[in-house]
Structure formats: C-alpha cells, structure tokens
Design a protein around this motif. Sequence first.
Motif, mmCIF file in Angstrom:
data_model
loop_
_atom_site.group_PDB
_atom_site.id
_atom_site.type_symbol
_atom_site.label_atom_id
_atom_site.label_comp_id
_atom_site.label_asym_id
_atom_site.label_seq_id
_atom_site.Cartn_x
_atom_site.Cartn_y
_atom_site.Cartn_z
ATOM 1 N N GLY A 35 0.808 -1.209 0.000
ATOM 2 C CA GLY A 35 0.000 0.000 0.000
ATOM 3 C C GLY A 35 0.844 1.263 0.000
ATOM 4 N N MET A 36 2.040 1.178 0.565
ATOM 5 C CA MET A 36 2.937 2.329 0.590
ATOM 6 C C MET A 36 4.211 2.059 -0.217
ATOM 7 S SD MET A 36 2.523 3.750 4.465
ATOM 8 C CE MET A 36 3.614 5.090 4.102
ATOM 9 N N ARG A 37 4.686 0.832 -0.153
ATOM 10 C CA ARG A 37 5.921 0.464 -0.844
ATOM 11 C C ARG A 37 5.612 -0.546 -1.940
ATOM 12 N NH1 ARG A 37 7.924 -0.131 4.799
ATOM 13 N NH2 ARG A 37 9.270 1.640 5.171
ATOM 14 N N ILE A 38 6.350 -0.453 -3.021
ATOM 15 C CA ILE A 38 6.234 -1.420 -4.106
ATOM 16 C C ILE A 38 7.595 -2.076 -4.275
ATOM 17 C CG2 ILE A 38 5.853 -1.729 -6.579
ATOM 18 C CD1 ILE A 38 3.988 0.695 -6.467
ATOM 19 N N VAL A 39 7.617 -3.398 -4.302
ATOM 20 C CA VAL A 39 8.860 -4.129 -4.539
ATOM 21 C C VAL A 39 8.673 -5.044 -5.745
ATOM 22 C CG1 VAL A 39 9.723 -4.015 -2.175
ATOM 23 C CG2 VAL A 39 8.277 -5.897 -2.836
ATOM 24 N N THR A 40 9.733 -5.216 -6.482
ATOM 25 C CA THR A 40 9.709 -6.028 -7.692
ATOM 26 C C THR A 40 10.752 -7.113 -7.577
ATOM 27 O OG1 THR A 40 9.080 -4.063 -8.944
ATOM 28 C CG2 THR A 40 9.898 -5.938 -10.204
ATOM 29 N N ILE A 41 10.347 -8.359 -7.795
ATOM 30 C CA ILE A 41 11.258 -9.499 -7.725
ATOM 31 C C ILE A 41 11.369 -10.103 -9.112
ATOM 32 C CG2 ILE A 41 11.651 -11.777 -6.724
ATOM 33 C CD1 ILE A 41 10.052 -10.866 -4.306
ATOM 34 N N PRO A 42 12.594 -10.226 -9.641
ATOM 35 C CA PRO A 42 12.750 -10.857 -10.955
ATOM 36 C C PRO A 42 12.410 -12.336 -10.879
ATOM 37 C CG PRO A 42 14.885 -10.423 -9.971
ATOM 38 C CD PRO A 42 13.856 -9.824 -9.054
ATOM 39 N N ARG A 43 11.884 -12.867 -11.956
ATOM 40 C CA ARG A 43 11.464 -14.264 -11.988
ATOM 41 C C ARG A 43 12.599 -15.112 -12.579
ATOM 42 N NH1 ARG A 43 6.141 -16.739 -12.186
ATOM 43 N NH2 ARG A 43 5.237 -14.683 -12.195
ATOM 44 N N TYR A 44 13.686 -15.239 -11.812
ATOM 45 C CA TYR A 44 14.749 -16.168 -12.180
ATOM 46 C C TYR A 44 15.405 -16.669 -10.916
ATOM 47 C CZ TYR A 44 17.833 -12.085 -11.642
ATOM 48 O OH TYR A 44 18.481 -10.979 -11.156
ATOM 49 N N PRO A 46 18.922 -18.462 -8.963
ATOM 50 C CA PRO A 46 18.518 -17.745 -7.755
ATOM 51 C C PRO A 46 18.612 -16.245 -7.976
ATOM 52 C CG PRO A 46 20.787 -18.470 -7.521
ATOM 53 C CD PRO A 46 20.280 -18.992 -8.872
ATOM 54 N N VAL A 47 17.851 -15.489 -7.201
ATOM 55 C CA VAL A 47 17.977 -14.030 -7.207
ATOM 56 C C VAL A 47 19.269 -13.751 -6.451
ATOM 57 C CG1 VAL A 47 16.944 -11.858 -6.498
ATOM 58 C CG2 VAL A 47 15.481 -13.752 -7.194
ATOM 59 N N ASN A 48 20.230 -13.066 -7.092
ATOM 60 C CA ASN A 48 21.545 -12.917 -6.463
ATOM 61 C C ASN A 48 21.503 -12.061 -5.196
ATOM 62 O OD1 ASN A 48 21.939 -10.154 -7.074
ATOM 63 N ND2 ASN A 48 22.672 -10.668 -9.117
ATOM 64 N N ALA A 49 22.561 -12.157 -4.414
ATOM 65 C CA ALA A 49 22.608 -11.541 -3.083
ATOM 66 C C ALA A 49 22.457 -10.023 -3.147
ATOM 67 C CB ALA A 49 23.913 -11.917 -2.391
ATOM 68 N N LEU A 50 23.091 -9.385 -4.102
ATOM 69 C CA LEU A 50 23.027 -7.923 -4.198
ATOM 70 C C LEU A 50 21.606 -7.459 -4.521
ATOM 71 C CD1 LEU A 50 24.680 -5.341 -4.106
ATOM 72 C CD2 LEU A 50 25.089 -5.606 -6.545
ATOM 73 N N THR A 51 20.970 -8.114 -5.464
ATOM 74 C CA THR A 51 19.594 -7.773 -5.831
ATOM 75 C C THR A 51 18.645 -8.031 -4.663
ATOM 76 O OG1 THR A 51 20.063 -8.338 -8.129
ATOM 77 C CG2 THR A 51 17.744 -8.239 -7.479
ATOM 78 N N MET A 52 18.806 -9.171 -4.009
ATOM 79 C CA MET A 52 17.927 -9.521 -2.891
ATOM 80 C C MET A 52 18.100 -8.539 -1.741
ATOM 81 S SD MET A 52 15.672 -11.884 -2.709
ATOM 82 C CE MET A 52 14.483 -10.921 -1.835
ATOM 83 N N GLY A 53 19.328 -8.096 -1.485
ATOM 84 C CA GLY A 53 19.571 -7.100 -0.436
ATOM 85 C C GLY A 53 18.846 -5.798 -0.723
ATOM 86 N N GLY A 54 18.826 -5.381 -1.991
ATOM 87 C CA GLY A 54 18.113 -4.164 -2.372
ATOM 88 C C GLY A 54 16.610 -4.314 -2.225
ATOM 89 N N ILE A 55 16.096 -5.488 -2.581
ATOM 90 C CA ILE A 55 14.653 -5.747 -2.450
ATOM 91 C C ILE A 55 14.242 -5.698 -0.981
ATOM 92 C CG2 ILE A 55 12.871 -7.521 -2.715
ATOM 93 C CD1 ILE A 55 14.401 -8.366 -5.310
ATOM 94 N N VAL A 56 15.035 -6.319 -0.126
ATOM 95 C CA VAL A 56 14.736 -6.331 1.312
ATOM 96 C C VAL A 56 14.778 -4.911 1.869
ATOM 97 C CG1 VAL A 56 15.612 -7.087 3.560
ATOM 98 C CG2 VAL A 56 15.474 -8.705 1.664
ATOM 99 N N ARG A 57 15.772 -4.130 1.468
ATOM 100 C CA ARG A 57 15.879 -2.738 1.924
ATOM 101 C C ARG A 57 14.683 -1.926 1.443
ATOM 102 N NH1 ARG A 57 20.398 -1.274 -0.523
ATOM 103 N NH2 ARG A 57 19.213 -0.403 -2.229
ATOM 104 N N ASP A 58 14.288 -2.111 0.171
ATOM 105 C CA ASP A 58 13.139 -1.381 -0.376
ATOM 106 C C ASP A 58 11.839 -1.748 0.345
ATOM 107 O OD1 ASP A 58 14.835 -0.187 -2.180
ATOM 108 O OD2 ASP A 58 14.207 -1.423 -3.884
ATOM 109 N N ALA A 59 11.756 -2.987 0.854
ATOM 110 C CA ALA A 59 10.568 -3.428 1.578
ATOM 111 C C ALA A 59 10.546 -2.894 3.010
ATOM 112 C CB ALA A 59 10.498 -4.949 1.595
ATOM 113 N N GLY A 60 11.633 -2.274 3.446
ATOM 114 C CA GLY A 60 11.681 -1.728 4.800
ATOM 115 C C GLY A 60 11.991 -2.765 5.851
ATOM 116 N N LEU A 61 12.586 -3.878 5.450
ATOM 117 C CA LEU A 61 12.935 -4.945 6.383
ATOM 118 C C LEU A 61 14.437 -4.978 6.595
ATOM 119 C CD1 LEU A 61 10.810 -7.817 4.769
ATOM 120 C CD2 LEU A 61 10.220 -6.502 6.800
ATOM 121 N N THR A 62 14.843 -5.589 7.699
ATOM 122 C CA THR A 62 16.261 -5.845 7.896
ATOM 123 C C THR A 62 16.560 -7.239 7.350
ATOM 124 O OG1 THR A 62 15.994 -6.860 10.064
ATOM 125 C CG2 THR A 62 16.282 -4.462 10.014
ATOM 126 N N VAL A 63 17.838 -7.521 7.155
ATOM 127 C CA VAL A 63 18.230 -8.838 6.659
ATOM 128 C C VAL A 63 17.788 -9.918 7.631
ATOM 129 C CG1 VAL A 63 20.214 -10.295 6.100
ATOM 130 C CG2 VAL A 63 20.154 -7.926 5.331
#
Length: 70
Positions: A35-44, A46-63
Amino acid sequence: MPKIPGVNHLDAVRALEKAGFPVLRQGSHIVLSDGMRIVTIPRYNPVNALTMGGIVRDAGLTVEEFRDLL
C-alpha cells in the motif's frame, strides 16, 4: 549490511507475503505492494545476493527479519 545468499524467487515472494506484501501482478517480474511500498522481484533463480539485499531494503525490512520470514 550482511549479504543474503542467492534465494529462490518463489521463496522470496512467500516471505514478503508473510510480511504483508500481497502480489499485485506477475510477468517476467513479480510486483508486490503493501500500500505504501512497491517491490519487484525478478522471476529467475537464484535471485543474487546484491539484488535480494536491495529488495529487502526497499521493503523496509532488515536482513535478519527477512531471514526469519524465509
């Protein structure tokens, strides 16, 4: 920020759904929003560590929070 090892995109989607991000649409990428944040996950795998770290940060979560949801 500690790295997240490569994660299966379906596992990442399930974890974000647990965090309150329902799927909005799917195509070559999966788009989720709380509702406030939008996150996009590529459909492949594995999703590499750098991309996944950015997705988690964009979602407002910690690792650590994301790892607990996996």
